[in-house]
Design a protein around this motif. Structure first.
Motif, PDB file in Angstrom:
ATOM      1  N   PRO A  91     -11.667 -53.370 -34.761  1.00  0.00           N
ATOM      2  CA  PRO A  91     -11.827 -53.018 -35.567  1.00  0.00           C
ATOM      3  C   PRO A  91     -13.479 -54.073 -35.701  1.00  0.00           C
ATOM      4  N   PHE A  92     -14.537 -53.823 -36.629  1.00  0.00           N
ATOM      5  CA  PHE A  92     -15.729 -54.476 -35.807  1.00  0.00           C
ATOM      6  C   PHE A  92     -16.803 -55.028 -35.660  1.00  0.00           C
ATOM      7  N   VAL A  93     -16.059 -53.913 -34.260  1.00  0.00           N
ATOM      8  CA  VAL A  93     -16.844 -54.419 -33.563  1.00  0.00           C
ATOM      9  C   VAL A  93     -17.428 -52.791 -32.653  1.00  0.00           C
ATOM     10  N   LYS A  94     -19.267 -52.527 -32.986  1.00  0.00           N
ATOM     11  CA  LYS A  94     -19.792 -51.766 -32.733  1.00  0.00           C
ATOM     12  C   LYS A  94     -20.500 -51.599 -31.049  1.00  0.00           C
ATOM     13  N   LYS A  95     -20.708 -50.126 -31.116  1.00  0.00           N
ATOM     14  CA  LYS A  95     -20.625 -49.378 -29.833  1.00  0.00           C
ATOM     15  C   LYS A  95     -21.288 -49.523 -28.516  1.00  0.00           C
ATOM     16  N   ARG A  96     -21.173 -50.217 -27.506  1.00  0.00           N
ATOM     17  CA  ARG A  96     -22.208 -50.612 -26.297  1.00  0.00           C
ATOM     18  C   ARG A  96     -22.960 -50.021 -26.198  1.00  0.00           C
ATOM     19  N   TYR A  97     -23.941 -50.172 -25.696  1.00  0.00           N
ATOM     20  CA  TYR A  97     -24.529 -49.165 -25.519  1.00  0.00           C
ATOM     21  C   TYR A  97     -25.663 -50.092 -23.635  1.00  0.00           C
ATOM     22  N   PHE A  98     -25.143 -48.058 -23.198  1.00  0.00           N
ATOM     23  CA  PHE A  98     -25.782 -48.944 -21.101  1.00  0.00           C
ATOM     24  C   PHE A  98     -26.746 -48.203 -20.256  1.00  0.00           C
ATOM     25  N   CYS A  99     -27.760 -49.038 -19.698  1.00  0.00           N
ATOM     26  CA  CYS A  99     -28.701 -48.055 -19.870  1.00  0.00           C
ATOM     27  C   CYS A  99     -28.750 -48.434 -18.068  1.00  0.00           C
ATOM     28  N   MET A 100     -28.369 -47.436 -16.781  1.00  0.00           N
ATOM     29  CA  MET A 100     -27.701 -47.711 -15.709  1.00  0.00           C
ATOM     30  C   MET A 100     -28.600 -46.985 -14.946  1.00  0.00           C
ATOM     31  N   THR A 101     -28.113 -47.429 -13.679  1.00  0.00           N
ATOM     32  CA  THR A 101     -28.806 -45.919 -12.729  1.00  0.00           C
ATOM     33  C   THR A 101     -27.973 -46.233 -11.119  1.00  0.00           C
ATOM     34  N   GLY A 102     -27.722 -45.484 -10.633  1.00  0.00           N
ATOM     35  CA  GLY A 102     -26.636 -44.634 -10.076  1.00  0.00           C
ATOM     36  C   GLY A 102     -27.036 -44.247  -9.460  1.00  0.00           C
ATOM     37  N   THR A 103     -25.796 -43.557  -8.271  1.00  0.00           N
ATOM     38  CA  THR A 103     -26.596 -42.804  -7.006  1.00  0.00           C
ATOM     39  C   THR A 103     -24.800 -42.066  -6.492  1.00  0.00           C
ATOM     40  N   THR A 104     -25.077 -41.104  -6.204  1.00  0.00           N
ATOM     41  CA  THR A 104     -24.318 -39.961  -5.468  1.00  0.00           C
ATOM     42  C   THR A 104     -23.525 -39.822  -4.085  1.00  0.00           C
ATOM     43  N   ILE A 105     -22.467 -40.453  -2.840  1.00  0.00           N
ATOM     44  CA  ILE A 105     -22.956 -40.233  -1.664  1.00  0.00           C
ATOM     45  C   ILE A 105     -21.903 -39.638  -1.051  1.00  0.00           C
ATOM     46  N   LYS A 106     -20.956 -38.980  -0.236  1.00  0.00           N
ATOM     47  CA  LYS A 106     -20.235 -38.067   0.577  1.00  0.00           C
ATOM     48  C   LYS A 106     -20.149 -38.280   1.972  1.00  0.00           C
ATOM     49  N   ASP A 107     -18.849 -39.123   2.298  1.00  0.00           N
ATOM     50  CA  ASP A 107     -18.868 -40.452   3.673  1.00  0.00           C
ATOM     51  C   ASP A 107     -18.230 -39.146   4.572  1.00  0.00           C
ATOM     52  N   PRO A 108     -18.634 -38.324   5.643  1.00  0.00           N
ATOM     53  CA  PRO A 108     -18.191 -37.707   6.653  1.00  0.00           C
ATOM     54  C   PRO A 108     -17.086 -38.069   7.368  1.00  0.00           C
ATOM     55  N   PHE A 109     -16.456 -39.485   7.522  1.00  0.00           N
ATOM     56  CA  PHE A 109     -15.722 -39.499   7.815  1.00  0.00           C
ATOM     57  C   PHE A 109     -14.337 -39.358   7.445  1.00  0.00           C
ATOM     58  N   ASN A 110     -14.302 -40.142   5.936  1.00  0.00           N
ATOM     59  CA  ASN A 110     -12.897 -39.778   5.136  1.00  0.00           C
ATOM     60  C   ASN A 110     -12.793 -39.106   4.168  1.00  0.00           C
ATOM     61  N   ASP A 111     -13.893 -37.669   4.322  1.00  0.00           N
ATOM     62  CA  ASP A 111     -13.859 -36.708   3.018  1.00  0.00           C
ATOM     63  C   ASP A 111     -13.444 -37.704   2.074  1.00  0.00           C
ATOM     64  N   MET A 112     -14.962 -38.332   1.330  1.00  0.00           N
ATOM     65  CA  MET A 112     -14.869 -39.240   0.225  1.00  0.00           C
ATOM     66  C   MET A 112     -16.087 -38.906  -0.694  1.00  0.00           C
ATOM     67  N   TYR A 113     -16.206 -38.311  -1.476  1.00  0.00           N
ATOM     68  CA  TYR A 113     -17.683 -38.892  -2.608  1.00  0.00           C
ATOM     69  C   TYR A 113     -17.208 -40.195  -3.560  1.00  0.00           C
ATOM     70  N   MET A 114     -18.632 -40.895  -3.960  1.00  0.00           N
ATOM     71  CA  MET A 114     -17.918 -42.527  -4.025  1.00  0.00           C
ATOM     72  C   MET A 114     -19.383 -41.760  -5.048  1.00  0.00           C
ATOM     73  N   TYR A 115     -19.417 -42.244  -6.272  1.00  0.00           N
ATOM     74  CA  TYR A 115     -20.436 -41.965  -6.941  1.00  0.00           C
ATOM     75  C   TYR A 115     -20.475 -43.506  -8.146  1.00  0.00           C
ATOM     76  N   VAL A 116     -21.649 -44.635  -7.418  1.00  0.00           N
ATOM     77  CA  VAL A 116     -21.574 -45.882  -8.320  1.00  0.00           C
ATOM     78  C   VAL A 116     -23.048 -45.673  -9.143  1.00  0.00           C
ATOM     79  N   MET A 117     -22.844 -46.980 -10.286  1.00  0.00           N
ATOM     80  CA  MET A 117     -23.425 -46.575 -11.474  1.00  0.00           C
ATOM     81  C   MET A 117     -23.438 -48.492 -11.672  1.00  0.00           C
ATOM     82  N   HIS A 118     -25.306 -48.660 -12.252  1.00  0.00           N
ATOM     83  CA  HIS A 118     -24.469 -49.649 -12.578  1.00  0.00           C
ATOM     84  C   HIS A 118     -25.522 -49.999 -13.740  1.00  0.00           C
TER      85      HIS A 118
END
Length: 551
Positions: free
Chosen positions: A393-420
């Motif tokens: 209630p009474f809380v406006k929408k928040r907006y984020f201006c972000m930069t991010g990237t995605t990596i795939k690590d070959p060792f442990n079958d993992m994708y990471m998407y990081v953004m800030h």
């Protein structure tokens, strides 16, 4: 009976996984917990067998060194001081008994490695580990060991059949040609020494089992350990053992815990992604004493940090970190194909993706390794804006201006998407003006567990610029968010895979947010790089400097 201190309360201590797993008693407690809670204990049993194999391997190598009368300076192995990977000077079996004894030791450690493969590695084995692609690689190594050892014993058998019994048998071609008293060697005998050396190298536990050992530890640490350290089972065990023992595997967290954030004050204002952002993702993904469990369901859990963190004192108030851990009963590739298709995000996370828009994609470049700017980044950049409706209630929408990237690590079958969030102007990243700018750091990390199970870790740090901060309200919000994302994602995956009967094709996904493109471009610049292993090595070095009081 261990002495107990009247004021001792094990709830004031945070058990450290690495110390717990190295202690025989606490490790056995962990195994019993897994058995009693109907969880699998094959991972603990595998680690026990591996420790035994390491000791037996070292013992056999010491025997072979003694037999061949080698000095330590003839060893050349950067990974393990206990194994022989190369004989660097001419060596001979001066007696038949030497060859016989060496063969006995090789057979001994080969048989022990076979036992591990037969019980834990081979398909449909008694206690088969779920280790994904590592299983195929290990089976290939095992087949090569078997082949080399069979060739070795075959050459010996042929030698004995031919009745060649020279008083001194040279195992080095150069020495053979220069020493008339040794006599000339036939091709079979001259191959014995290289085969012996190669088999020893193949059986080296650092090279044979290191990858599966790291994988097993990672799964234990992320899946079963978080429940174990919060269980009454462990609490009773520590009460029984007393404070002195507890201090050998845990740290006193009653006065707070220092967490390695790896962040500089302006990291949430940067317009690019650095190694620190990626390493921090691994730190947040694992269970640490600072995570408080606030929701525990069979296939998803919610956590919040006990400590408020401030990444930029000039613009951000101290806020909790929040984490969700979800287990999706679908294949790793299918989950990723679903994630890549941008329209799917509106279906499983409409709260954060209604106003989600990618404004620009910037590929990585070699110049970015030194400069790391928006124009020349070290990692591919996904520059975007997003809105988040807290539905309060009474809380406006928040907006984020972000930069991010995605990596795939070959060792442990993992994708990471990081953004800030980054300090972008309205011209750089346009956003609606009827909302309020907010600041955040967010991760989505996908792990392949086994064929039809994918672990998703979602972490968020955010300052929504509320006039007041209520931890209770934020915890309620995060628990609901975890449940909603899991429920909707599971429903969507069930529909797309037609109840798990249909394989999703990545080529059918529209990668309009450049998730898949980003990791592929990053991989071109960093082929075969494992950020996880880099982070893991750094953590091991830090742990070496941590002093635990032993009894």
């Amino acid at each position: 009976m261990p002495a107990k201190t009247a004021s001792f309360d094990p709830r004031n201590y945070s058990v450290v996984y690495e110390e717990m797993i190295e202690s025989k008693e606490s490790r056995e407690c962990f195994r019993k917990y897994l058995t009693n809670t109907s969880l699998s204990d094959e991972t603990i049993l595998f680690l026990d067998e591996l420790e035994y194999y390491k000791k037996e391997y070292d013992k056999s190598i010491a025997e072979i060194m003694e037999i061949l009368k080698l000095e330590n300076d003839t060893l050349n192995n950067s990974d393990s001081t206990s194994s022989i990977t190369e004989f660097s000077r001419p060596t001979t079996f001066k007696k038949k008994s030497q060859l016989k004894k060496v063969t006995k030791q090789l057979r001994r450690i080969t048989d022990k490695s076979n036992s591990i493969f037969n019980i834990y590695i081979k398909p449909s084995s008694e206690k088969e580990l779920n280790i994904g692609h590592i299983q195929r690689e290990l089976l290939g190594k095992h087949e090569k060991i078997q082949e080399k050892f069979e060739n070795f014993t075959k050459l010996i058998s042929e030698k004995e059949t031919l009745g060649k019994s020279a008083s001194s048998v040279s195992i080095n071609d150069t020495e053979s040609s220069n020493s008339s008293q040794e006599g000339s060697l036939d091709s079979n005998e001259s191959n014995l020494y290289p085969l012996c050396s190669e088999i020893i190298e193949l059986l080296d536990y650092q090279k044979l089992f290191n990858e599966v050992e790291l994988t097993v530890h990672m799964d234990l640490k992320m899946d079963q350990f978080p429940r174990f350290v919060r269980s009454q089972f462990l609490l009773n065990f520590l009460k029984e053992k007393g404070e002195n023992f507890t201090r050998t595997i845990a740290i006193d967290s009653s006065k707070g815990v220092n967490v390695d954030l790896r962040f500089k004050p302006n990291d949430l204002m940067d317009k690019t992604v650095s190694d620190n952002h990626i390493y921090f993702g691994f730190t947040l993904a694992e269970d640490t004493p600072d995570w408080k469990l606030i929701q525990d369901k069979k296939l998803y859990q919610s956590y919040c940090s006990k400590t408020p963190y401030v990444f930029s004192s000039s613009r951000l108030k101290g806020m909790q970190l929040f984490k969700s851990v979800m287990y999706l009963p679908y294949s790793f590739d299918d989950v990723w194909a679903m994630w890549v298709h941008g329209d799917n995000h509106i279906k499983f996370d409409p709260q954060a993706h209604t106003d989600y828009q990618l404004h620009k994609y910037v590929p990585p470049c070699e110049e970015g390794l030194k400069e790391n700017s928006v124009d020349k980044p070290m990692y591919a950049l996904q520059l975007l804006t997003s809105g988040l409706d807290y539905k309060l209630p009474f809380v406006k929408k928040r907006y984020f201006c972000m930069t991010g990237t995605t990596i795939k690590d070959p060792f442990n079958d993992m994708y990471m998407y990081v953004m800030h969030t980054g300090d972008f102007s309205q011209d750089e990243l346009p956003r609606q003006e009827n909302g309020i700018d907010a600041f955040a750091l967010s991760y989505y990390i996908f792990y392949k567990m086994y064929d039809n199970m994918t672990r998703l870790v979602h972490v968020m740090y955010g300052d929504a610029n509320f006039k007041y901060n209520s931890n209770l309200i934020l915890e309620m919000f995060w628990k609901k968010r975890t449940k909603d994302i899991y429920t909707k994602m599971d429903k969507l995956m069930n529909e797309l895979t037609e109840g798990g009967t249909k394989k999703l094709q990545l080529s059918d996904s529209v990668d309009d947010q450049c998730y898949d493109k980003a990791w592929r471009d990053n991989q071109k610049l960093y082929p075969n790089r494992s950020w996880y292993l880099e982070w893991s090595k750094s953590n091991r070095e830090k742990r070496k400097s941590t002093v635990f009081k032993k009894e």
